[in-house]
Design an enzyme around this catalytic site. Structure first.
Site, mmCIF file in Angstrom:
data_model
loop_
_atom_site.group_PDB
_atom_site.id
_atom_site.type_symbol
_atom_site.label_atom_id
_atom_site.label_comp_id
_atom_site.label_asym_id
_atom_site.label_seq_id
_atom_site.Cartn_x
_atom_site.Cartn_y
_atom_site.Cartn_z
ATOM 1 N N SER A 119 5.627 6.708 9.802
ATOM 2 C CA SER A 119 6.715 5.309 9.773
ATOM 3 C C SER A 119 7.282 5.304 11.009
ATOM 4 O O SER A 119 6.865 5.362 12.224
ATOM 5 C CB SER A 119 7.233 5.531 8.537
ATOM 6 O OG SER A 119 8.164 4.347 8.230
ATOM 7 N N ASP B 254 -0.858 -0.697 3.274
ATOM 8 C CA ASP B 254 0.403 -0.522 3.640
ATOM 9 C C ASP B 254 0.885 -1.835 4.259
ATOM 10 O O ASP B 254 0.339 -2.425 5.222
ATOM 11 C CB ASP B 254 0.373 0.277 5.019
ATOM 12 C CG ASP B 254 1.803 0.758 5.638
ATOM 13 O OD1 ASP B 254 2.756 0.080 5.099
ATOM 14 O OD2 ASP B 254 1.827 1.557 6.371
ATOM 15 N N HIS C 22 1.769 3.182 2.277
ATOM 16 C CA HIS C 22 2.273 3.613 3.470
ATOM 17 C C HIS C 22 2.137 5.159 3.504
ATOM 18 O O HIS C 22 2.564 6.042 4.386
ATOM 19 C CB HIS C 22 3.993 3.335 3.229
ATOM 20 C CG HIS C 22 4.613 3.229 4.650
ATOM 21 N ND1 HIS C 22 4.179 2.821 5.866
ATOM 22 C CD2 HIS C 22 5.777 4.223 4.804
ATOM 23 C CE1 HIS C 22 5.059 2.990 6.712
ATOM 24 N NE2 HIS C 22 5.910 3.872 6.205
#
Length: 745
Positions: free
Chosen positions: A590, A671, A703
């Site tokens: 991320s 995602d 994600h």
């Protein structure tokens, strides 16, 4: 003696682990029993919990609901029926749980000692969860569940829903998709009912949608659950997005109440009107509404800033549910920042005007206490239990607290903080009148009096892990006078005088932190047991070090945090003689993935033998494809067309011409926070430039990589990639070699 340092050799383990790990591997991590937070009965003598395991041999998951007898340490099976979930105590000997049924969801009730003799109190025609119970009268309970409601307000039932002939969807507003799914017309809602005794059995009344016709949705997706609402004998309190604002560009949520003196008696009639609680000057997210034990007062958390999901939570109390417009701001200040410089994440009411909070503090989720008497708001909360990561706090009838927690080496720990530990002072001071051992602080004494109930892994020893593997360092950061905290995780085979390659882990968020907590996705122990010294820093933007430190990342994505990481690497090189920085690798997901891409284009990238980016940002402008647009709008100081220079300044793609370090890119198709094109773009750059690179993708993950088989492949690919460049044996080759040797024996 730290909070998680005790080896619980005398306490039976709840988990029936079949092996004791000689080396902590991804298979052990992913197949080990995962235990939920504990749900104690009123005196804490028995604890309900659910546990699940995954078998890579059978490629199947098994789940159980069990009960722990605290005195004996022994556990018993409540049920292993497929689809059973969310066990609750109806009283100290009776269990209620949900069970999947053909019609939807069955509410089962039975004796804890003999749940095979349970019965169906009622069947709900749809899928529900997030059960909460409250005793209303003798033989009468109020029950709350949440589920999807159709536009008409009815509980959505997938089996009865009409199947469309076309797969097309038309949207005329933002939030086309969220996290990992496309948004539909159905919305989360809170449904209430009563359980009343009819003879010897309880019967469930018809469910009532409390939000019908209101345009409100609660719990709030994608992560809202029981922390978004609460019930008492006087009604319901919940949080919901402000319906007048676009949820993709605003974080503002409001606290709402639906209350009456005889609330549950009138459930079959029209409900009282929904009341929006006024919180003047606070335009951000409001969460964690909880009733006190008497069902008279309500506490909740709220943020000042709309569009900023990492603003500081501040504490508010509604002293009297009958006057919900009377709201008291605890520890408020004229500048609005509040005098307590921590951001609590949960609230638990105690007895005798005590109130408890969990909050991050220097890489730990700790427990704090204060007075709930709003006339004593000058006294900010006091730290009473320090670290690792407390996930759940339950009040027992004698005033003790039942804690569920974890740490870097322990995946589930139950403990009790006895009520007798607290001195009866109005300020809830907890410096105990106990003698200090050599080298102990008051915090250590507070931890020493905590009664340990059950360790799922015998303080990590089941995994072959120990607290001796963990250190902490602080180094000077980029900010004026700021210091950066980092966790250090050594191999269990660590020997003085030896040097070990560095695995530099960068966390996501960016407003997040590496904590003294367990993870099945990014677990430092897995990397350490490969032979790395793992260092996990919490640079500028991290939470748990004061709100100013968190806020400082705004407009600085590739600035101050990057400088902190450079200074951290230099500190390691100069001060940790056992770390071989010539064989360093760096990994992140991320925002951590963004930082890998940023590092790749800058000087620090040349210090590493290999990099790993998981679901990271490649191009800043691509964040316009994200669902929660308030996030880049806040962190990059404006919309793309309002501040194009700010968006461009920290764009990793601008420096793609410098990319040269071998790089593994991972990005999954579901995602929707950072779309898969980000991963493909980064991989394509590496390939075109001739940089050694790999691309790993999962069509069914978001994600995060959550499915056990996918997670195992993730670990295999990641460990093989970094091990090859760090001069360690590839993980899959080690596994084949050791399994081959074992089979030949």
């Amino acid at each position: 003696m730290r909070f998680f340092d005790l080896v619980l050799a005398l306490l039976p383990s709840v988990a029936s682990m079949t092996i004791r790990a000689n080396k902590f591997t991804p298979e052990i991590l992913l197949s080990a029993p995962r235990r939920s937070a504990g749900n104690p009965n009123s005196n804490g003598s028995k604890v309900l919990y659910s546990t699940s395991t995954y078998s890579f041999e059978e490629h199947a998951k098994a789940s159980e609901i069990r009960m722990l007898d605290v005195k004996s340490g022994e556990t018993s099976l409540i049920t292993n029926a497929e689809g059973a979930s969310e066990p609750q105590w109806l009283d100290d000997e009776t269990v209620l749980l949900l069970s999947e049924a053909k019609e939807g969801t069955s509410v089962k009730i039975g004796p804890a000692k003999d749940f095979e003799n349970s019965y169906d109190a009622g069947t709900i025609k749809g899928s529900v969860g997030n059960v909460k119970l409250v005793s209303v009268d003798d033989g009468v309970y109020g029950i709350a569940v949440t589920g999807k409601a159709t536009p008409s307000g009815d509980l959505y039932n997938e089996n009865e829903a009409k199947k469309p002939h076309s797969t097309g969807r038309v949207y005329d507003s933002l939030f086309v998709r969220h996290w990992d799914h496309y948004v539909t017309e159905n919305r989360n809602a809170i449904f209430l009912a009563t359980l009343k005794k009819d003879g010897s059995k309880f019967c469930l009344s018809e469910l009532k949608n409390t939000l019908k016709g209101s345009q409100l949705e609660s719990p709030i997706e994608p992560f809202g659950g029981t922390d978004h609402f609460d019930i008492s004998r006087h009604g319901l309190v919940f949080t919901a997005k402000d319906p007048e604002l676009d949820p993709a560009t605003h974080t503002k949520t409001n606290i709402y109440t639906i209350t009456a003196k005889n609330f549950w008696d009138g459930l079959s009639k029209d409900l009282p009107e929904i009341f929006k609680v006024p919180i003047h000057g606070f335009e951000g997210a409001s969460t964690s509404p909880v009733w006190d034990e008497d069902g008279e007062a309500i506490a909740f958390l709220s943020m000042r800033t709309d569009g900023y999901e990492a603003d500081k939570n501040q504490v508010f109390i509604i002293p009297d549910y009958a006057s919900p417009g009377w709201v008291v701001h605890l520890w408020g200040t004229e500048d609005g920042k509040g005098s307590w410089d921590r951001s609590p994440s949960s609230i638990t009411w105690g007895y005798n005007q005590k109130i408890y909070f969990t909050a991050e503090e220097a890489g730990r989720v700790s427990l704090w206490a204060s007075s709930s008497n709003f006339n004593e708001t000058t006294r900010t909360p006091h730290l009473i239990v320090k670290g690792g990561a407390i996930s759940s706090t339950r009040l027992l009838k004698d005033g003790s607290l039942f804690l569920s927690s974890a740490s870097l080496i322990e995946n589930s720990l139950y403990s009790i903080l006895p009520a007798s530990a607290f001195l009866e002072t109005s300020s809830v001071e907890t410096y105990y009148s106990l003698p200090l051992d050599d080298g102990e602080s008051e915090d250590d004494v507070a931890n020493r009096i905590t009664k340990y109930v059950s360790s799922n892994t015998r303080s990590g020893s089941t995994f072959g892990l120990s607290r001796k593997q963990i250190d902490e360092i602080w180094f000077e950061g980029a900010g004026n006078g700021s210091y950066v905290h980092a966790w250090v995780f050594k191999p269990s085979t660590f020997k003085k005088g030896h040097k070990y390659p560095l695995a530099y882990l960068i966390h996501g968020g960016p407003q997040g932190a590496w904590e003294d907590a367990w993870s099945t996705r990014w677990n430092p122990a897995v990397f350490a047991e490969q032979g790395y010294v793992v260092i996990a820093p919490n640079p500028t933007g991290s939470t748990g070090y004061g709100q100013d430190f968190t806020d400082a990342i705004r407009g600085q994505w590739g600035g101050l945090p990057y400088e902190d990481l450079v200074k951290g690497f230099e500190y390691i090189k100069e001060n940790l003689s056992y770390v071989d920085t010539e064989r360093s690798v760096a990994l992140g997901a991320s925002y951590g993935g963004y930082m890998m891409n940023w590092i790749q284009g800058h000087e620090l990238g040349r210090q590493f033998k290999a990099l790993v980016t998981h679901d990271g940002v490649f191009s800043m402008t691509a964040q316009m494809a994200s669902e929660e647009l308030y996030f880049p709008f806040h962190d990059l100081k404006g919309k793309l067309w309002e501040n194009p220079e700010g968006w461009s300044q920290w764009d990793p793609s601008r420096f793609a011409g410098n990319w040269a370090t071998p790089h593994l890119i991972i990005h999954s198709e579901k995602d929707y926070r950072l779309t898969m094109n980000e991963g493909l773009s980064a991989f394509n750059v590496l390939q075109v430039r001739g940089v050694p690179s790999q691309f790993l993708t999962f069509p069914d993950e978001n994600h995060w990589v959550l499915k056990p088989e996918n997670s195992l492949l993730w670990h295999e690919v990641v460990l093989d990639w970094i091990n090859e460049y760090a001069g360690l044996e590839k993980y899959t080759e080690w596994r084949a070699r050791t399994q081959g040797a074992a089979s030949s024996e």
